[in-house]
Design an enzyme around this catalytic site. Structure first.
Site, mmCIF file in Angstrom:
data_model
loop_
_atom_site.group_PDB
_atom_site.id
_atom_site.type_symbol
_atom_site.label_atom_id
_atom_site.label_comp_id
_atom_site.label_asym_id
_atom_site.label_seq_id
_atom_site.Cartn_x
_atom_site.Cartn_y
_atom_site.Cartn_z
ATOM 1 N N SER A 177 69.580 77.813 -52.132
ATOM 2 C CA SER A 177 69.684 79.212 -52.542
ATOM 3 C C SER A 177 68.924 80.003 -51.486
ATOM 4 O O SER A 177 67.712 80.133 -51.551
ATOM 5 C CB SER A 177 69.058 79.407 -53.920
ATOM 6 O OG SER A 177 69.019 80.771 -54.240
ATOM 7 N N TYR A 178 69.624 80.497 -50.489
ATOM 8 C CA TYR A 178 68.997 81.037 -49.287
ATOM 9 C C TYR A 178 67.859 82.011 -49.553
ATOM 10 O O TYR A 178 66.877 82.042 -48.827
ATOM 11 C CB TYR A 178 70.035 81.707 -48.388
ATOM 12 C CG TYR A 178 71.034 80.745 -47.774
ATOM 13 C CD1 TYR A 178 70.806 79.377 -47.729
ATOM 14 C CD2 TYR A 178 72.220 81.227 -47.241
ATOM 15 C CE1 TYR A 178 71.726 78.511 -47.167
ATOM 16 C CE2 TYR A 178 73.152 80.364 -46.672
ATOM 17 C CZ TYR A 178 72.897 79.013 -46.638
ATOM 18 O OH TYR A 178 73.801 78.164 -46.078
ATOM 19 N N GLU A 225 63.330 76.108 -46.111
ATOM 20 C CA GLU A 225 64.599 76.663 -46.571
ATOM 21 C C GLU A 225 64.972 76.110 -47.946
ATOM 22 O O GLU A 225 64.353 75.163 -48.444
ATOM 23 C CB GLU A 225 65.699 76.354 -45.553
ATOM 24 C CG GLU A 225 65.478 77.043 -44.233
ATOM 25 C CD GLU A 225 66.566 76.757 -43.208
ATOM 26 O OE1 GLU A 225 66.547 77.431 -42.174
ATOM 27 O OE2 GLU A 225 67.424 75.869 -43.423
ATOM 28 N N CYS A 228 57.947 89.442 -43.401
ATOM 29 C CA CYS A 228 56.677 88.842 -42.942
ATOM 30 C C CYS A 228 55.743 89.913 -42.408
ATOM 31 O O CYS A 228 54.538 89.876 -42.658
ATOM 32 C CB CYS A 228 56.935 87.774 -41.885
ATOM 33 S SG CYS A 228 57.572 86.237 -42.586
ATOM 34 N N CYS A 236 59.867 88.387 -39.006
ATOM 35 C CA CYS A 236 60.889 89.211 -39.645
ATOM 36 C C CYS A 236 60.219 90.369 -40.394
ATOM 37 O O CYS A 236 58.993 90.428 -40.519
ATOM 38 C CB CYS A 236 61.729 88.360 -40.594
ATOM 39 S SG CYS A 236 60.864 87.843 -42.105
ATOM 40 N N ASN A 289 58.480 77.077 -41.845
ATOM 41 C CA ASN A 289 59.513 77.630 -42.709
ATOM 42 C C ASN A 289 60.052 76.543 -43.625
ATOM 43 O O ASN A 289 60.134 75.366 -43.255
ATOM 44 C CB ASN A 289 60.627 78.292 -41.891
ATOM 45 C CG ASN A 289 61.301 77.376 -40.895
ATOM 46 O OD1 ASN A 289 60.660 76.540 -40.255
ATOM 47 N ND2 ASN A 289 62.600 77.546 -40.721
ATOM 48 N N GLU A 347 55.239 82.173 -41.326
ATOM 49 C CA GLU A 347 54.111 83.096 -41.364
ATOM 50 C C GLU A 347 53.580 83.260 -42.787
ATOM 51 O O GLU A 347 52.379 83.167 -43.037
ATOM 52 C CB GLU A 347 54.516 84.473 -40.812
ATOM 53 C CG GLU A 347 54.969 84.445 -39.375
ATOM 54 C CD GLU A 347 56.481 84.291 -39.219
ATOM 55 O OE1 GLU A 347 57.083 83.405 -39.892
ATOM 56 O OE2 GLU A 347 57.064 85.043 -38.425
ATOM 57 N N CYS A 351 59.300 81.942 -44.909
ATOM 58 C CA CYS A 351 59.040 81.848 -43.469
ATOM 59 C C CYS A 351 57.696 81.177 -43.198
ATOM 60 O O CYS A 351 56.812 81.136 -44.048
ATOM 61 C CB CYS A 351 59.042 83.238 -42.851
ATOM 62 S SG CYS A 351 60.601 84.135 -43.041
#
EC number: 3.5.4.5
Length: 138
Positions: A53-54, A50, A95, A92, A48, A61, A59
């Site tokens: 800016s979220y 990050e 994904c 999630c 992942n 995967e 992710c």
């Protein structure tokens, strides 16, 4: 029953655990690693990544899939997903949808920190999925 041998499963587990080490997760501190096996046996690792800016995060995967597709691979047999916490994590929703593009029968191994795992098939995690077979021309 898995289509993979025990050695192939163990290799995926190891590669997913190794991939966590490259995670860029300064905000959540939730490191995730993935290892994706193509039909020809090549393994693509992902972690992942990050972003401040979220919404710009990706992710593990999807990172593994993007790496594989960018190298010309479109058919896959299995993916292993691991994190630092001592419990099984599942992909999630985005994904799951992303993986569905490449086949509903993908085996997914949810890897615990102690290398134990649970197994599922993508179709079981994403019932009634919207996929490429629904679109015209497919």
């Amino acid at each position: 029953m898995s289509a993979l041998t025990n050695d192939q499963i163990e290799e995926l587990i190891t590669k997913s655990l190794d991939a966590r080490e490259f995670s860029y997760s300064p905000y959540s501190k939730f490191r995730v690693g993935a290892a994706l096996r193509s039909v020809d046996g090549k393994i693509f690792q992902g972690c992942n990544v990050e972003n401040a800016s979220y919404g710009g995060a990706i992710c593990a995967e999807r990172t593994a899939f993007v790496k594989a597709v960018s190298e010309g691979h479109l058919r896959f047999v299995a993916i292993a997903v691991s994190c630092d916490f001592n419990h099984y994590i599942t992909p999630c929703g985005i994904c799951r949808q992303f993986m569905n593009e490449f086949g509903k029968n993908l085996e997914i191994f949810f890897v615990n920190d102690d290398r134990t795992y649970k197994r599922a098939i993508l179709a079981d995690l994403l019932p009634y999925a919207f996929g490429p077979e629904i679109l015209p021309g497919k």
